[in-house]
Design a protein around this motif. Structure first.
Motif, PDB file in Angstrom:
ATOM      1  N   ILE A 140       0.841  -1.200   0.000  1.00 32.48           N
ATOM      2  CA  ILE A 140       0.000   0.000   0.000  1.00 32.48           C
ATOM      3  C   ILE A 140       0.877   1.251   0.000  1.00 32.48           C
ATOM      4  O   ILE A 140       0.655   2.192  -0.753  1.00 32.48           O
ATOM      5  N   LEU A 141       1.887   1.253   0.857  1.00 30.94           N
ATOM      6  CA  LEU A 141       2.788   2.414   0.950  1.00 30.94           C
ATOM      7  C   LEU A 141       4.215   1.920   1.144  1.00 30.94           C
ATOM      8  O   LEU A 141       4.464   0.998   1.922  1.00 30.94           O
ATOM      9  N   THR A 142       5.141   2.542   0.430  1.00 35.70           N
ATOM     10  CA  THR A 142       6.562   2.246   0.616  1.00 35.70           C
ATOM     11  C   THR A 142       7.330   3.561   0.699  1.00 35.70           C
ATOM     12  O   THR A 142       6.911   4.578   0.138  1.00 35.70           O
ATOM     13  N   THR A 143       8.432   3.532   1.423  1.00 40.34           N
ATOM     14  CA  THR A 143       9.347   4.674   1.412  1.00 40.34           C
ATOM     15  C   THR A 143      10.715   4.179   0.955  1.00 40.34           C
ATOM     16  O   THR A 143      11.091   3.041   1.234  1.00 40.34           O
ATOM     17  N   SER A 144      11.433   5.031   0.255  1.00 45.70           N
ATOM     18  CA  SER A 144      12.782   4.672  -0.193  1.00 45.70           C
ATOM     19  C   SER A 144      13.754   5.787   0.174  1.00 45.70           C
ATOM     20  O   SER A 144      13.571   6.937  -0.238  1.00 45.70           O
TER      21      SER A 144
ATOM     22  N   ILE B 101      15.144   5.869   5.736  1.00 49.62           N
ATOM     23  CA  ILE B 101      13.964   5.133   6.193  1.00 49.62           C
ATOM     24  C   ILE B 101      13.369   4.377   5.009  1.00 49.62           C
ATOM     25  O   ILE B 101      12.959   4.973   4.012  1.00 49.62           O
ATOM     26  N   ASN B 102      13.327   3.051   5.134  1.00 48.79           N
ATOM     27  CA  ASN B 102      12.783   2.197   4.072  1.00 48.79           C
ATOM     28  C   ASN B 102      11.692   1.312   4.669  1.00 48.79           C
ATOM     29  O   ASN B 102      11.980   0.322   5.350  1.00 48.79           O
ATOM     30  N   LEU B 103      10.446   1.688   4.409  1.00 45.36           N
ATOM     31  CA  LEU B 103       9.307   0.994   5.003  1.00 45.36           C
ATOM     32  C   LEU B 103       8.449   0.351   3.914  1.00 45.36           C
ATOM     33  O   LEU B 103       8.411   0.819   2.775  1.00 45.36           O
ATOM     34  N   THR B 104       7.748  -0.712   4.298  1.00 41.10           N
ATOM     35  CA  THR B 104       6.807  -1.371   3.395  1.00 41.10           C
ATOM     36  C   THR B 104       5.538  -1.691   4.176  1.00 41.10           C
ATOM     37  O   THR B 104       5.549  -2.520   5.081  1.00 41.10           O
ATOM     38  N   LEU B 105       4.451  -1.001   3.848  1.00 38.91           N
ATOM     39  CA  LEU B 105       3.168  -1.235   4.510  1.00 38.91           C
ATOM     40  C   LEU B 105       2.283  -2.049   3.576  1.00 38.91           C
ATOM     41  O   LEU B 105       2.047  -1.656   2.432  1.00 38.91           O
TER      42      LEU B 105
END
Length: 261
Positions: free
Chosen positions: A7-11, A30-34
């Motif tokens: 749904i949401l990712t940050t790179s 910050i590397n997130l994977t929602l």
């Protein structure tokens, strides 16, 4: 994991504050994977920058660098209406004075699909009723918002986000003003909603012990790093021991909770 579940990712995201003269970086790389259907807790010590990260994810604050991708599209490329159809927010602030009923508050979640003067369609009303059903607050529909408890109001605000019908719901400290009973009820509700609706629900919290028990994944913010993983992996790696710089607070990995020494 299928990328279609993201749904949401940050790179390489950096968050903080920037002016003409100085840049204050709160957290970087910050590397997130929602993902769909997951309940994710954001935790960290007071003042570490959780709210700054959330404000960046919801587009209120621009990133210092890096990208936030929502449903395959950079959040800076959304207009306000399409953004509100993809992400809903639940804040802890008290509602402004009004005579709105519970039904009317939840109906505000349909604004991205109508407008202040627009009449609710059959589909809008169906979404509102479905949100009340999912959160089990049908009996409160005609009550004024000031006639219900803090715990009930927080559930109403969650229902408003559900009525907004977005794939991602972000909550900032949703249990701040609640007693233990209502905290447990709200956490269990969020867990149920993530599974039943296949939405991703991200919430920041100070109730770390409870978050460990109920979250699918957690995001830990420290001064050094922001990391995402399952609670069991954080326990085995010892990540929780780095949260608080205090010799009187320790994490017991066998019990899976913090203890006072």
């Amino acid at each position: 994991m299928d990328i279609n579940n993201y749904i949401l990712t940050t790179s390489n995201l950096s968050v903080g504050y920037s002016s003409k003269k100085v840049t204050n970086t709160i957290a970087s790389n910050i590397n997130l994977t929602l993902k769909k259907g997951e309940l994710i807790a954001l935790i960290g010590a007071n003042g570490i920058g959780k709210s700054t990260l959330l404000r960046t994810l919801i587009g209120i604050q621009p990133p210092l660098s890096g990208n936030v991708i929502l449903n395959g599209k950079n959040i800076s490329d959304y207009n306000s209406i399409s953004f509100a159809q993809n992400l809903s927010i639940v804040l802890t602030e008290k509602l402004p004075p009004s005579n709105l009923t519970v039904f009317e508050i939840i109906a505000l979640g349909r604004q991205p699909y109508t407008n202040w003067l627009g009449k609710l369609s059959e589909n809008d009303i169906s979404k509102i009723n479905e949100a009340m059903e999912l959160t089990q607050i049908n009996s409160l529909a005609d009550k004024k918002h000031y006639e219900i408890s803090d715990g009930q109001l927080q559930t109403v605000l969650v229902a408003r986000a559900l009525a907004q019908d977005t794939p991602l719901i972000i909550l900032d400290e949703p249990t701040t003003h609640l007693d233990l009973l209502h905290k447990v009820s709200l956490f269990k509700l969020l867990k149920k909603l993530a599974k039943e609706t296949n939405k991703c629900i991200l919430f920041s919290t100070h109730d770390i012990d409870m978050a460990i028990q109920i979250s699918d994944e957690m995001i830990i913010m420290t001064e050094e790093i922001v990391v995402q993983d399952q609670p069991c992996n954080f326990i085995s790696k010892g990540n929780f021991s780095t949260l608080f710089k205090d010799e009187h607070i320790a994490f017991d990995s066998e019990k899976g909770k913090f203890i006072v020494q």
